[in-house]
Motif scaffolding. Structure first.
Motif, short mmCIF file in Angstrom:
data_model
loop_
_atom_site.label_atom_id
_atom_site.label_comp_id
_atom_site.label_asym_id
_atom_site.label_seq_id
_atom_site.Cartn_x
_atom_site.Cartn_y
_atom_site.Cartn_z
N GLU A 79 19.24 12.20 38.04
CA GLU A 79 20.43 12.22 38.90
C GLU A 79 20.20 11.36 40.14
O GLU A 79 21.07 10.60 40.56
N PHE A 130 22.14 8.44 37.39
CA PHE A 130 22.71 8.79 36.09
C PHE A 130 23.49 10.09 36.23
O PHE A 130 23.00 11.05 36.82
N SER A 131 24.69 10.13 35.68
CA SER A 131 25.47 11.36 35.73
C SER A 131 24.96 12.31 34.65
O SER A 131 25.13 12.07 33.46
N VAL A 132 24.29 13.37 35.09
CA VAL A 132 23.68 14.30 34.15
C VAL A 132 24.75 15.01 33.32
O VAL A 132 24.60 15.15 32.11
N LEU A 146 27.79 14.02 32.49
CA LEU A 146 28.39 13.12 31.51
C LEU A 146 27.47 12.94 30.30
O LEU A 146 27.90 13.04 29.15
N HIS A 147 26.20 12.67 30.57
CA HIS A 147 25.27 12.41 29.48
C HIS A 147 25.01 13.65 28.64
O HIS A 147 24.97 13.59 27.42
N GLN A 154 20.91 15.75 47.66
CA GLN A 154 20.28 16.86 46.93
C GLN A 154 20.65 18.20 47.54
O GLN A 154 20.62 19.22 46.88
N PRO A 172 24.49 13.50 44.12
CA PRO A 172 23.41 12.52 44.31
C PRO A 172 23.57 11.27 43.43
O PRO A 172 23.26 10.16 43.88
N ASP A 173 24.04 11.45 42.18
CA ASP A 173 24.14 10.27 41.31
C ASP A 173 25.21 9.31 41.81
O ASP A 173 25.05 8.09 41.74
N ARG A 184 24.58 5.43 42.99
CA ARG A 184 25.31 4.28 42.45
C ARG A 184 25.95 3.45 43.56
O ARG A 184 26.22 2.27 43.39
N ALA A 216 19.31 1.94 35.46
CA ALA A 216 20.22 2.62 36.38
C ALA A 216 20.81 1.60 37.35
O ALA A 216 22.00 1.65 37.66
N LEU A 225 28.53 3.04 29.34
CA LEU A 225 27.60 3.73 28.45
C LEU A 225 27.34 2.85 27.24
O LEU A 225 28.26 2.27 26.68
#
Lengths: 366, 259
Positions: free
Chosen positions: A226, A230-232, A234-235, B56, B76-77, B81, B109, B115
């Motif tokens: 995360e 990366f979107s946890v 979504l994955h 976090q 956080p993600d 980004r 990343a 995707l």
């Protein structure tokens, strides 16, 4: 860097990395590809059919459990959805490929929706509580399947006919090929074998794609995945949906193979625990080849341990105690001993152990 | 430089755990292209402040603004980004994946995009080249195929830093990057941070105990004490100020002990 070979691309460069494993995979592939010719007869063919179906089912579970680290006990539910999708349509008397396709499509839509919902629940409910949630959802689905008799046939399930080309009386060619009549049963087998193979290779590609690498990262350290962006959710959700949809396809294949579906055949917790979970764990989670080996081992044990013990028991008839110990009625006991032994000595499964033996480097993947 | 719009701001940033206020109304802004050291005794709230900035932890009150945008409610993600990169004080890697794969994931990343489920990860040579490049910069090339968990502590710290630089963020947050590293390992990391700083395009936030490191690298020092911002300014002036002498004395001694 040279372009990988055709075989390399087919298996997404996920090589066995161990000679014994490579040998086992080749034996399994050749054995299944030529099963109707190598092992003629009804029983061997149904064993081979079941192996194909459970390889796909266990592999789809491995994407969820082994690659993404989601501990779900609801996987048999999606298997059941697929089987009921086909069974419900065909049992209404509309026997055709279109009916099968519609039933499967509806089952896939249901599976994807339920899996997506479960994925969203994982936002709020973590760890063991999440696993309990999946168990609750699966129990609910099982109760529905048993209670909605008009739709599902209740405990008795549904028996139905397949399109003519898949019925035993169908002859593709008049003359036998290598001494085997090419009838509807053989066509059914190759439909199942081909579908399983295609989707197994698709899963192999998905776990080796950039997406699949993120799944492993989430399994290893969700927090850090995360933090990298990366979107946890979504994955994880997408992994769950993919696993569920492939299990649904495996379920449809089961209904086609049995020309029957009921709660015990596809949706029960015996399927979840004795088959799916054990196959993944014994074979080796997070490898896809592991569930494949696990499915072969367990289906063979389920079919042949009892007759094998009968032979052993009568061969030992002169000795005290031993014939009773190996009496065919004790087959479940020995199956249990076999499982406990494998899990105890190979905690990373058969494939994990084999790869560790020949690993020149200690990493799990490239 | 003072005329530049800040890249990062915290406004009255506060977090409470029950009755304990770990970060207490910290208002501070960071200009692009600068390196700010955050110092303070153990338990002063430095790492908690970082956790609030990178997402976090959720703030009890106050706001975090990144490039003028309020990111207080983002996960956080999402923040990563947008260009906020973070390395962790306690090593935080993908333990059973190879050293190479750890960095490759960070490069993946960084590239972001849609995707991708159907190409082979190994066919993306650009990501592999980048990963190898970053591994070389933290001198981990020979250990690329090892599992991350099998590395020594110092090498794990280097890998932690490699993950952050492979992410190529706009703002780098290092949380005691050289803690527990041997005397001959630390310079690799410090040289890297200095290289990032000398480009003057990236912003760096550095939590650091070692005063010699702070003096060498920092353009500016802020001091946290009991969750409050108690001093802010040029390194030499801040370190000499009475409030820092009082608040920081104990830690300065332990800091000196393991320099």
């Amino acid at each position: 860097m040279t372009r990988p070979s055709l075989l390399g691309r087919l298996i997404s460069e996920d090589y066995p990395r161990n000679r014994v494993l490579a040998g086992l995979l080749i034996i399994a592939f050749v054995g299944l590809a030529l099963a109707p010719f190598l092992f003629p007869g009804t029983r061997p063919l149904s064993v081979a059919t079941r192996i194909c179906i459970f390889i796909l089912l266990a592999a789809s579970y491995d994407v969820v459990l082994g690659y993404t680290g989601i501990v779900s006990f609801g996987h048999a539910m999606f298997f059941g959805f697929g089987a009921y999708g086909v069974a419900i349509m065909l049992a209404r008397g509309w026997v055709g490929w279109d009916a099968m396709a519609i039933g499967l499509a509806a089952a896939l839509a249901l599976s994807a929706a339920v899996a997506a919902l479960i994925g969203l629940i994982s936002l709020r409910v973590k760890a063991i509580f999440f696993s309990m949630m999946t168990l609750a959802v699966a129990s609910f689905a099982l109760i529905l399947a048993t209670q909605m008799r008009d739709l599902t046939g209740g405990e008795d399930g549904l028996t139905f006919r397949l399109p003519p080309a898949l019925m035993p009386s169908f002859r593709l060619v008049a003359e036998p090929l290598f001494g085997v009549r090419i009838d509807g049963r053989i066509l059914t087998y190759y439909l199942i074998f081909g579908t399983s193979l295609a989707f197994f290779l698709l899963l192999l590609r998905i776990v080796n794609s950039p997406f699949g690498r993120v799944l492993q990262a989430i399994r290893e350290n969700e927090f850090r995945a995360e933090a990298l962006g990366f979107s946890v959710v979504l994955h994880r959700t997408l992994a769950g949906v993919i696993g569920a949809c492939v299990a649904t396809i495996a379920g449809a294949l089961l209904a086609i193979a049995l020309r029957y579906n009921g709660p015990a055949a596809s949706m029960s917790f015996e399927i979840m625990v004795d088959s799916i979970l054990l196959m993944a764990v014994i074979g080796g989670m997070g490898t896809l080849y592991g569930p494949l080996i696990g499915a072969v081992l367990i289906v063979l044990a389920q079919y042949y341990l009892q007759p094998g013990m009968e032979i052993l028991s009568s061969a030992l008839s002169g000795f005290p105690v031993l014939p009773a110990l190996f009496h065919p009625d004790r087959w479940l006991l020995w199956l249990g001993v076999l499982f406990v032994t494998i899990v105890y000595f190979f905690p990373s499964g058969v494939v994990g152990r084999l790869r560790a033996l020949s690993a020149s480097r200690p990493a799990r993947s490239a | 430089m003072a005329s530049l719009a800040p890249i990062l701001e915290t406004r009255d940033l506060t977090v409470r755990f029950g009755g304990h206020v770990a970060v207490d109304g910290v208002t501070c802004s960071f200009e692009p292209g600068t390196l700010t050291a955050i110092v303070g005794p153990n338990g002063a709230g430095k790492t908690t402040y970082f956790n609030l900035i990178s997402g976090q932890l959720r703030a009890t009150a106050g706001a975090v603004l990144f490039k003028g945008e309020d990111v207080t409610a983002l996960t956080p993600d999402r923040r990563a980004r947008l260009g906020m990169g973070r390395a962790f004080q306690l090593t935080n890697l993908f333990p059973n994946l190879s050293v190479f794969e750890n960095v490759r994931l960070a490069a993946q990343a960084r590239r972001g995009g849609r995707l991708d489920l159907l190409s082979m990860a190994s066919s993306h040579r650009d990501l592999a080249d980048k990963a190898n490049d970053y591994l070389a910069r933290v001198s981990l090339t020979e250990k690329a195929s090892f599992a991350a968990a099998s590395l020594s502590h110092g090498d794990q710290r280097k890998l932690e830093v490699a993950l952050l630089i492979a992410l190529e963020p706009d703002i780098f947050m290092f949380d005691e990057p050289t803690a527990g590293m041997s005397v001959d390992e630390a310079p690799v990391i410090l040289d890297l941070i200095e290289a990032i700083k000398s480009q003057r395009r990236k912003t760096v936030l550095l939590v650091e105990h070692k005063m010699d490191v702070v003096r060498r690298l920092a353009d500016r020092v802020i001091v946290l004490h009991n969750g409050r911002l108690v001093a802010d300014g040029e390194p030499a002036a801040v370190v000499a100020s009475p409030i820092v002498q009082e608040a920081y004395l104990g830690v300065r001694q332990t800091g000196a002990a393991h320099v």
